[in-house]
Scaffold this motif. Structure first.
Motif, mmCIF file in Angstrom:
data_model
loop_
_atom_site.group_PDB
_atom_site.id
_atom_site.type_symbol
_atom_site.label_atom_id
_atom_site.label_comp_id
_atom_site.label_asym_id
_atom_site.label_seq_id
_atom_site.Cartn_x
_atom_site.Cartn_y
_atom_site.Cartn_z
ATOM 1 N N GLU A 30 -3.108 -0.491 3.019
ATOM 2 C CA GLU A 30 -2.459 0.624 2.338
ATOM 3 C C GLU A 30 -0.946 0.419 2.355
ATOM 4 O O GLU A 30 -0.399 -0.219 3.249
ATOM 5 C CB GLU A 30 -2.820 1.951 3.020
ATOM 6 C CG GLU A 30 -4.278 2.351 2.862
ATOM 7 C CD GLU A 30 -4.660 2.631 1.413
ATOM 8 O OE1 GLU A 30 -3.786 3.076 0.641
ATOM 9 O OE2 GLU A 30 -5.831 2.390 1.049
ATOM 10 N N ASN A 31 -0.308 0.963 1.339
ATOM 11 C CA ASN A 31 1.150 0.888 1.207
ATOM 12 C C ASN A 31 1.656 -0.546 1.054
ATOM 13 O O ASN A 31 2.809 -0.845 1.387
ATOM 14 C CB ASN A 31 1.847 1.557 2.400
ATOM 15 C CG ASN A 31 1.457 3.016 2.542
ATOM 16 O OD1 ASN A 31 1.456 3.764 1.564
ATOM 17 N ND2 ASN A 31 1.101 3.422 3.752
ATOM 18 N N LEU A 32 0.794 -1.412 0.578
ATOM 19 C CA LEU A 32 1.224 -2.791 0.321
ATOM 20 C C LEU A 32 2.288 -2.799 -0.775
ATOM 21 O O LEU A 32 2.115 -2.186 -1.827
ATOM 22 C CB LEU A 32 0.026 -3.636 -0.107
ATOM 23 C CG LEU A 32 0.332 -5.068 -0.580
ATOM 24 C CD1 LEU A 32 0.884 -5.906 0.561
ATOM 25 C CD2 LEU A 32 -0.914 -5.720 -1.173
ATOM 26 N N THR A 33 3.379 -3.501 -0.508
ATOM 27 C CA THR A 33 4.466 -3.610 -1.486
ATOM 28 C C THR A 33 4.760 -5.082 -1.743
ATOM 29 O O THR A 33 5.060 -5.830 -0.810
ATOM 30 C CB THR A 33 5.741 -2.912 -0.979
ATOM 31 O OG1 THR A 33 5.455 -1.530 -0.743
ATOM 32 C CG2 THR A 33 6.855 -3.023 -2.007
ATOM 33 N N VAL A 34 4.651 -5.467 -3.003
ATOM 34 C CA VAL A 34 4.904 -6.859 -3.390
ATOM 35 C C VAL A 34 5.942 -6.853 -4.508
ATOM 36 O O VAL A 34 5.712 -6.265 -5.570
ATOM 37 C CB VAL A 34 3.612 -7.558 -3.865
ATOM 38 C CG1 VAL A 34 3.904 -9.008 -4.244
ATOM 39 C CG2 VAL A 34 2.540 -7.498 -2.779
ATOM 40 N N ALA A 35 7.066 -7.499 -4.259
ATOM 41 C CA ALA A 35 8.151 -7.500 -5.246
ATOM 42 C C ALA A 35 7.885 -8.454 -6.401
ATOM 43 O O ALA A 35 8.554 -8.384 -7.432
ATOM 44 C CB ALA A 35 9.469 -7.859 -4.567
ATOM 45 N N GLY A 36 6.916 -9.343 -6.236
ATOM 46 C CA GLY A 36 6.585 -10.295 -7.293
ATOM 47 C C GLY A 36 5.133 -10.185 -7.704
ATOM 48 O O GLY A 36 4.608 -9.092 -7.918
ATOM 49 N N ASP A 37 4.446 -11.331 -7.787
ATOM 50 C CA ASP A 37 3.044 -11.376 -8.203
ATOM 51 C C ASP A 37 2.114 -11.254 -7.003
ATOM 52 O O ASP A 37 2.451 -11.670 -5.888
ATOM 53 C CB ASP A 37 2.744 -12.701 -8.922
ATOM 54 C CG ASP A 37 3.611 -12.905 -10.154
ATOM 55 O OD1 ASP A 37 4.093 -11.900 -10.706
ATOM 56 O OD2 ASP A 37 3.807 -14.071 -10.555
ATOM 57 N N PRO A 57 -6.095 -0.811 -2.989
ATOM 58 C CA PRO A 57 -5.727 0.336 -2.144
ATOM 59 C C PRO A 57 -5.249 1.516 -2.987
ATOM 60 O O PRO A 57 -4.791 1.346 -4.121
ATOM 61 C CB PRO A 57 -4.604 -0.221 -1.260
ATOM 62 C CG PRO A 57 -4.091 -1.421 -1.972
ATOM 63 C CD PRO A 57 -5.233 -1.983 -2.745
ATOM 64 N N GLU A 58 -5.353 2.708 -2.424
ATOM 65 C CA GLU A 58 -4.921 3.902 -3.156
ATOM 66 C C GLU A 58 -3.416 3.902 -3.382
ATOM 67 O O GLU A 58 -2.922 4.392 -4.394
ATOM 68 C CB GLU A 58 -5.341 5.160 -2.393
ATOM 69 C CG GLU A 58 -6.855 5.360 -2.341
ATOM 70 C CD GLU A 58 -7.232 6.645 -1.630
ATOM 71 O OE1 GLU A 58 -6.306 7.424 -1.291
ATOM 72 O OE2 GLU A 58 -8.434 6.872 -1.414
#
Length: 569
Positions: free
Chosen positions: A140-147, A159-160
């Motif tokens: 949860e709360n995964l943050t990816v600035a690219g691909d 994830p929600e």
């Protein structure tokens, strides 16, 4: 630490040692190196590459200010205090989990690793690659600035709460549903997944790949800003007023009718479809059209193509009179026997392996002309082929008159025996297996010259190539001193003004020296490295003793032997 310092000295790498802390002030590459460990308290100011080494553990307190490459190592655990300011490549490793406090300033590549889980609230300031891993759930709360790439994983849902700034690749994973109101700022690939229905309000700012899906219908409000690929999907109907800013790929689909007001800014791909029914009364627009592998026998009169037309392997026998294509026209392996007299092609014309025997006198082609494998015997003298000509496996015996400049020229396996005296080929000249025996004195080639399997005996002076020459199985025995290139493929035993050593070190490197432009140049395998000093510097950066010493000695021996040859001659 002592052995590590010796390696740094051998590689002439700048470093400092203070309070047992080693600071390396440059990039450090140990790719495929026998090194088994790194010292503790190591700080790398540049990149650190230990890929495909025997290192099993990373040292404590390791700090890398650039990128860290661990790919293909036996490393299974990352230290808790690891700091990487750039990208971390841990693909093809045995890493199962990541430390909770791992600091990465760039992307993270865990593809083909043993990774099974990711920490919650993970933030990646770049791309995150997880394809072909054991991951079954994204945090949860995964943050990816690219691909984000999770293709070929066992992930069943997203994830929600997550954020992806680039593309999302879900291809061949176990996912069966997408969240409502999904917005992807890059490309979305869901090919070969278990998804059977797309969510409402789906927005994709890039391309959308739905190939090999069991989806039968697209949402009416779907928004795709680039390519839409439906290849081998079970979609049977497209919504009216569909607008695709890129390509629309309907190859191998069951669609029987094109929608009203369809607008395709790119290429409308209708390979292996029931094309005759699809194009009947078609009033939409498309920039390019691909009708390859269809039984179409005639181009509809109402069809207007702004750019490219592909008719490869079609049963078409005739093109409209005065046909004009602004882009490329490809008729490869089509059954057509004759081109219209006033055909105009703004790009490349490909008629390879067709039954065409003659080119029209008024034919105009602005791009490359490809007649590979046809029975064409003559290229009209007036014909302008500045951008390229492929005559491979044709019966053409002579080039057009006043033929002096061209971008690419392929004449392999032809009966042509003579080249113009002042020929200039901008990129590639291929004469392999041709009947050419002599090259013009004033020949100029910009990039590649492929002469293998010919009876050519001599290279002209002052050849300057951005890439290289293939001299294998020719009768050439000497290299001109004025030759300039970046690679050279030859028969070592046949060229008399070189010296070589084969199977140098366990890496089986081939080293040879040639005297070019006033210097002894060293080639490794077929690539030009530079003069002797440049080669030794190259070796120091990439190899350790004893391999480095053996390679440098082999180069010195080649130069010494060549010096003797030159003095004798």
């Amino acid at each position: 630490m002592k052995k590590f310092i010796e390696i740094l000295n051998q590689k002439n790498i700048k470093y400092t040692v203070e309070n047992d802390i080693i600071r390396v002030l440059d990039n450090l590459c140990f790719y495929q190196n026998p090194l088994k460990s790194l010292p503790d308290n190591l700080i790398i100011k540049g990149n650190l590459d230990i890929s495909e080494t025997k290192i099993r553990n990373l040292p404590d307190n390791l700090i890398v200010y650039g990128d860290l490459n661990l790919s293909g190592t036996e490393i299974s655990i990352l230290p808790d205090n690891l700091v990487v300011h750039g990208q971390l490549n841990a693909s093809y490793t045995k890493i199962i989990t990541l430390p909770e406090k791992l600091i990465i300033g760039g992307g993270l590549d865990l593809s083909f690793s043993y990774i099974q889980s990711l920490p919650d609230n993970l933030m990646i300031d770049g791309n995150l690659y997880l394809q072909n891993t054991y991951i079954v759930k994204l945090p949860e709360n995964l943050t990816v600035a690219g691909d984000l790439d999770v293709s070929s994983t066992r992930i069943t849902r997203l994830p929600e709460r997550f954020s992806i700034k680039g593309s999302l690749n879900l291809g061949s994973c176990a996912i069966n549903t997408l969240p409502a109101n999904l917005h992807i700022t890059g490309d979305l690939n869901v090919n070969s997944t278990h998804i059977t229905k797309l969510p409402e309000n789906l927005r994709v700012d890039g391309s959308l790949n739905l190939s090999y899906l069991k989806i039968r219908k697209l949402p009416k409000d779907i928004q795709v800003k680039d390519n839409l690929k439906l290849w081998y999907s079970e979609i049977k109907k497209l919504p009216n007023n569909l607008k695709v800013n890129g390509d629309l790929d309907l190859a191998k689909t069951k669609i029987k009718k094109l929608p009203k007001n369809l607008k395709v800014k790119g290429c409308l791909i209708l390979k292996s479809t029931k094309i005759n029914k699809l194009l009947k009364n078609f009033k939409g627009t498309c920039s390019s059209l691909d009708l390859s592998n269809n039984k179409i026998k005639k181009i509809p009169e109402n069809l207007k193509i702004k750019s490219n037309l592909y008719l490869n392997n079609c049963e078409i026998k005739k093109l409209p009179d005065n046909m004009r294509i602004n882009g490329n026209l490809s008729l490869s392996e089509a059954t057509i026997k004759k081109l219209p007299e006033n055909l105009r092609v703004g790009g490349q014309l490909s008629v390879d392996y067709t039954l065409i025997k003659k080119l029209p006198k008024s034919l105009s082609v602005r791009g490359e002309l490809d007649v590979w494998g046809t029975k064409i015997k003559k290229i009209p003298n007036h014909f302008n082929v500045v951008n390229g000509l492929n005559l491979t496996r044709t019966k053409v015996k002579k080039l057009p008159e006043n033929f002096t400049q061209i971008k690419n020229l392929f004449m392999n396996v032809t009966k042509i025996s003579h080249l113009p005296d002042t020929l200039y080929v901008q990129d590639c000249l291929e004469l392999s297996y041709s009947r050419i025996k002599k090259l013009p004195k004033n020949l100029q080639v910009g990039k590649k010259l492929l002469l293998n399997d010919t009876k050519i005996k001599k290279l002209p002076e002052n050849l300057k190539l951005e890439e290289g020459i293939d001299l294998r199985k020719t009768q050439i025995r000497y290299l001109p001193e004025s030759l300039e290139l970046k690679w050279l493929s030859l028969d070592l035993k046949k060229i008399k003004n070189i010296a070589y050593r084969k199977n140098c070190t366990s890496k089986r490197k081939t080293i040879f020296a040639a005297y070019l432009n006033g210097e002894y140049k060293i080639f490794q395998n077929k690539s030009l490295i530079g003069n002797l000093k440049e080669y030794e510097r190259f070796v120091n950066q990439r190899f350790l003793d004893p391999q480095a010493g053996k390679l440098k000695q082999a180069a010195r021996d080649c130069v010494e032997e060549l010096q003797k040859k030159i003095r004798i001659n």
